[in-house]
Design a protein around this motif. Sequence first.
Motif, PDB file in Angstrom:
ATOM      1  N   THR A 148       0.857  -1.264  -0.094  1.00 37.88           N
ATOM      2  CA  THR A 148      -0.063   0.000  -0.020  1.00 37.88           C
ATOM      3  C   THR A 148       0.924   1.377   0.122  1.00 37.88           C
ATOM      4  N   GLN A 200       1.054   4.188  -3.108  1.00 34.54           N
ATOM      5  CA  GLN A 200       0.737   5.695  -2.591  1.00 34.54           C
ATOM      6  C   GLN A 200       1.965   6.432  -3.502  1.00 34.54           C
ATOM      7  N   ALA A 224      -4.272   7.730  -2.499  1.00 30.52           N
ATOM      8  CA  ALA A 224      -5.092   6.572  -2.733  1.00 30.52           C
ATOM      9  C   ALA A 224      -5.732   5.761  -1.517  1.00 30.52           C
ATOM     10  N   PRO A 282      -7.220   2.158  -1.215  1.00 32.72           N
ATOM     11  CA  PRO A 282      -8.064   0.994  -1.798  1.00 32.72           C
ATOM     12  C   PRO A 282      -9.217   0.626  -1.126  1.00 32.72           C
ATOM     13  N   ALA A 318     -16.303   2.085  -4.167  1.00 38.99           N
ATOM     14  CA  ALA A 318     -15.508   3.467  -4.355  1.00 38.99           C
ATOM     15  C   ALA A 318     -16.317   4.779  -4.566  1.00 38.99           C
ATOM     16  N   GLU A 335     -10.363  -1.316  -6.329  1.00 38.02           N
ATOM     17  CA  GLU A 335     -10.443  -0.013  -6.949  1.00 38.02           C
ATOM     18  C   GLU A 335      -9.724   0.710  -5.901  1.00 38.02           C
ATOM     19  N   ALA A 336      -9.694   1.951  -6.329  1.00 44.66           N
ATOM     20  CA  ALA A 336      -9.244   2.893  -5.317  1.00 44.66           C
ATOM     21  C   ALA A 336      -9.585   4.374  -5.582  1.00 44.66           C
ATOM     22  N   ARG A 367     -14.653   4.834   4.500  1.00 46.00           N
ATOM     23  CA  ARG A 367     -14.263   3.492   4.150  1.00 46.00           C
ATOM     24  C   ARG A 367     -14.431   2.436   4.922  1.00 46.00           C
ATOM     25  N   SER A 400      -3.770  -3.717  -2.792  1.00 44.92           N
ATOM     26  CA  SER A 400      -2.825  -2.976  -3.279  1.00 44.92           C
ATOM     27  C   SER A 400      -1.889  -3.420  -4.247  1.00 44.92           C
ATOM     28  N   LEU A 446      -3.079  -3.131  -8.033  1.00 46.29           N
ATOM     29  CA  LEU A 446      -3.065  -1.916  -8.369  1.00 46.29           C
ATOM     30  C   LEU A 446      -1.665  -1.500  -8.703  1.00 46.29           C
TER      31      LEU A 446
END
Length: 355
Positions: free
Chosen positions: A45, A49, A62, A64, A71, A217-218, A234, A248, A251
Amino acid sequence: MTSLHDTSVRGFASDNYSGIHPEVLAAITAANDGHQTAYGSDVYTARLQDLVGEHFGAGAEAFPVFNGTGANVTALQSMLPRWGAVIAASTAHINVDEGGAPERVGGIKILNVPTDDGKLTPELIDREAWGWGDEHRAQPLVVSITQSTELGTLYTPDELRTIADHVHERGMRLHMDGARIANAAAALGLPLRAITRDVGVDVLSFGGTKNGAMLGEAIVVLDPAASEGLTYLRKLNMQLSSKMRFVSAQLVALLENDLWRRNAEHANGMAQRLRSAVESGIADGSVRGVEFTQPTQANGVFAVLPEGVADRLRESFRFYDWDEARREVRWMCSFDTSASDVDAFVAELARLTTD
């Protein structure tokens, strides 16, 4: 475990139907050994970033999450007070395809505007951008646009800048549903930042699932002043992953070495191949009675088929009706759509329309 499905079956129903890109799957495996701190305090993660800063500019952050609906709802909640409303196209995913989650989970009023091509304009926005200070009206404080749109169309950078300026001049904020942001950037030949932060988007829902991820997604906050409380929202919305490293890592795999672009360019290219082949068939008479309803600008093709053809074609290839009343269908291509998939599909369409 052996495969439970026929891996030879192919279709054009959704870019969600495809599997995981091998590089993304490898990234999940690479993240699997050993222990990492939970809830986002992990090295994957942290790397995400860094990459978000590279792609969207310094200060972008971001968050996640598991899926696109999560999102969108969580992002919009962070941008609005309880009395706020969102202006969106009537075709928007938040208006049509999220099961009422923005309203029921997010408590968000959606002010939807009809549009033929899925795109908003300042003039269309102004149909609902009014009533500030009126205690009887939900206050329009955010505009949400989709790139690429639910109809497969694209906003140009100039169009986005015009919308952002118009929105900001009226004291509103701009959210972008970027479930297919990669396809849009690839089609326009631009970096992600050029159609988000550089043109005035405040908060982005960045899509991974439709572009080769397993899930994930983020929410990308581009202007910190436009969003508040995401750390808490969140979790409140059940979108905080305990083993976030696996979201993470996917992504990261997409954003490193421009896998996001390679996947999107391929999907877009297959959609263009499909459209061009059908157009050629229309021209030489081997395909009959097919009409396109939208320009093919990303990875979706929209068309009207002759009576009865859609159901017969679905015996071989899965795809969705878009507007059943007018026999309009949608064909989607993904990162793993092959030229042979497209060619076989068009050959069957030609056979069915000339029988």
